[in-house]
Design an enzyme around this catalytic site. Structure first.
Site, PDB file in Angstrom:
ATOM      1  N   ASP A  44       0.825  -1.209   0.000  1.00  9.74           N
ATOM      2  CA  ASP A  44       0.000   0.000   0.000  1.00  9.74           C
ATOM      3  C   ASP A  44       0.861   1.261   0.000  1.00  9.74           C
ATOM      4  O   ASP A  44       1.921   1.303   0.629  1.00  9.74           O
ATOM      5  CB  ASP A  44      -0.897  -0.009   1.248  1.00  9.74           C
ATOM      6  CG  ASP A  44      -2.032   0.987   1.158  1.00  9.74           C
ATOM      7  OD1 ASP A  44      -2.331   1.458   0.041  1.00  9.74           O
ATOM      8  OD2 ASP A  44      -2.624   1.304   2.204  1.00  9.74           O
ATOM      9  N   ARG A  93       1.112   9.387 -10.303  1.00  6.21           N
ATOM     10  CA  ARG A  93       0.896   8.172  -9.525  1.00  6.21           C
ATOM     11  C   ARG A  93       1.635   6.969 -10.120  1.00  6.21           C
ATOM     12  O   ARG A  93       2.140   6.119  -9.381  1.00  6.21           O
ATOM     13  CB  ARG A  93      -0.607   7.874  -9.440  1.00  6.21           C
ATOM     14  CG  ARG A  93      -1.356   8.809  -8.510  1.00  6.21           C
ATOM     15  CD  ARG A  93      -2.860   8.519  -8.551  1.00  6.21           C
ATOM     16  NE  ARG A  93      -3.170   7.144  -8.179  1.00  6.21           N
ATOM     17  CZ  ARG A  93      -3.307   6.722  -6.929  1.00  6.21           C
ATOM     18  NH1 ARG A  93      -3.136   7.576  -5.916  1.00  6.21           N
ATOM     19  NH2 ARG A  93      -3.611   5.473  -6.676  1.00  6.21           N
ATOM     20  N   HIS A  97       3.977   3.549  -8.722  1.00  6.86           N
ATOM     21  CA  HIS A  97       3.824   2.131  -9.063  1.00  6.86           C
ATOM     22  C   HIS A  97       5.123   1.564  -9.632  1.00  6.86           C
ATOM     23  O   HIS A  97       5.474   0.411  -9.363  1.00  6.86           O
ATOM     24  CB  HIS A  97       2.676   1.955 -10.056  1.00  6.86           C
ATOM     25  CG  HIS A  97       1.336   2.349  -9.503  1.00  6.86           C
ATOM     26  ND1 HIS A  97       0.844   1.824  -8.321  1.00  6.86           N
ATOM     27  CD2 HIS A  97       0.396   3.213  -9.969  1.00  6.86           C
ATOM     28  CE1 HIS A  97      -0.358   2.349  -8.080  1.00  6.86           C
ATOM     29  NE2 HIS A  97      -0.645   3.201  -9.060  1.00  6.86           N
ATOM     30  N   LEU A 107      10.750 -20.830  -4.562  1.00  9.21           N
ATOM     31  CA  LEU A 107       9.757 -19.920  -4.002  1.00  9.21           C
ATOM     32  C   LEU A 107       8.581 -19.818  -4.964  1.00  9.21           C
ATOM     33  O   LEU A 107       8.777 -19.690  -6.175  1.00  9.21           O
ATOM     34  CB  LEU A 107      10.368 -18.528  -3.787  1.00  9.21           C
ATOM     35  CG  LEU A 107       9.412 -17.363  -3.465  1.00  9.21           C
ATOM     36  CD1 LEU A 107       8.825 -17.539  -2.069  1.00  9.21           C
ATOM     37  CD2 LEU A 107      10.122 -16.017  -3.574  1.00  9.21           C
TER      38      LEU A 107
END
Length: 241
Positions: free
Chosen positions: A21, A34, A38, A132
């Site tokens: 977040d 924005r 990201h 993983l």
């Protein structure tokens, strides 16, 4: 405690889930668009995957794009999908080199065709890797996941393949998107928010939770190690004394 001390002295959590977040707010604080947040967040993903592998963690689930994120402006969604495609294209070689298996959970059929194609290509390419498992939660919502599981179970009951009396916790778990994987031992959320945001509601029932008051792009390997160390300081009773 250092990375080497954690790896040698403490048993690693089997599964870590992260609500990544704060990308947008990180960018806003810097006067950037924005999407810049990201992009910076994608670098944090790389660091975190590498850190988890170094610690011997076998499963990592990242909340990458929620079902609610479709409500964002079309321009931002388009930019996010392009960023995801580029990330998958560029990082598949690294996943192969580090023996990381990619998996996706969510209603991925809602993603653009081009994005789906790149995602499926990366999943197929890494399918036999074993160090993983990286779960990307894409077009994901936990309530939707539980609804989808209920529908699958109902279909089996209607077809006579399953009895109502046989439905239990393991039946639900085996029909979720994460079927076959252990529930997360540890949930990490960045940006200081204290909520689950429709993420892995069933699977997080007994998870330890660590909230960090920093945005996802600032999440460093040291934060991961600190969270794992904090996890080991907890007493997990699972309802017992």
């Amino acid at each position: 405690m250092s990375k080497n001390q954690i790896a040698s002295e403490l048993s690693a959590p089997k599964h870590i889930a992260i609500i990544m977040d704060g990308n947008g707010r990180w960018a806003n604080q810097r006067g950037l668009p924005r999407i810049a947040g990201h992009r910076a967040g994608a670098e944090s993903v790389r660091r975190t995957v590498e850190g988890c592998k170094n610690l011997g963690i076998k499963h990592l689930t990242l909340y990458a794009f929620s079902s609610e994120n479709w409500k964002r402006p079309e321009s931002e969604i388009k930019a996010l999908m392009q960023l995801l495609e580029r990330f998958l294209k560029e990082k598949t070689k690294e996943m192969m080199a580090h023996n990381v298996r990619l998996n996706a959970i969510g209603r991925t059929d809602m993603l653009p065709k081009k994005t789906c194609a790149q995602l499926n290509k990366a999943i197929e390419k890494t399918a036999n890797n074993t160090a993983l498992t990286l779960n990307l939660a894409l077009s994901y919502g936990s309530r939707e996941e539980i609804v989808d599981a209920a529908k699958l179970i109902a279909e089996k009951v209607a077809a006579g393949k399953l009895s109502v009396d046989d439905i239990d916790n393991s039946t639900i778990s085996s029909h979720l998107y994460t079927a076959g994987q252990p529930d997360p031992d540890l949930l990490i959320r960045t940006s200081g928010e204290f909520r689950l945001s429709n993420f892995l509601l069933w699977q997080l029932s007994y998870s330890e939770i660590v909230i960090l008051d920093k945005f996802w792009p600032d999440f460093a390997e040291s934060d991961l190690y600190d969270a794992v160390t904090h996890f080991h300081s907890r007493q997990r009773r699972f309802g017992a004394i």
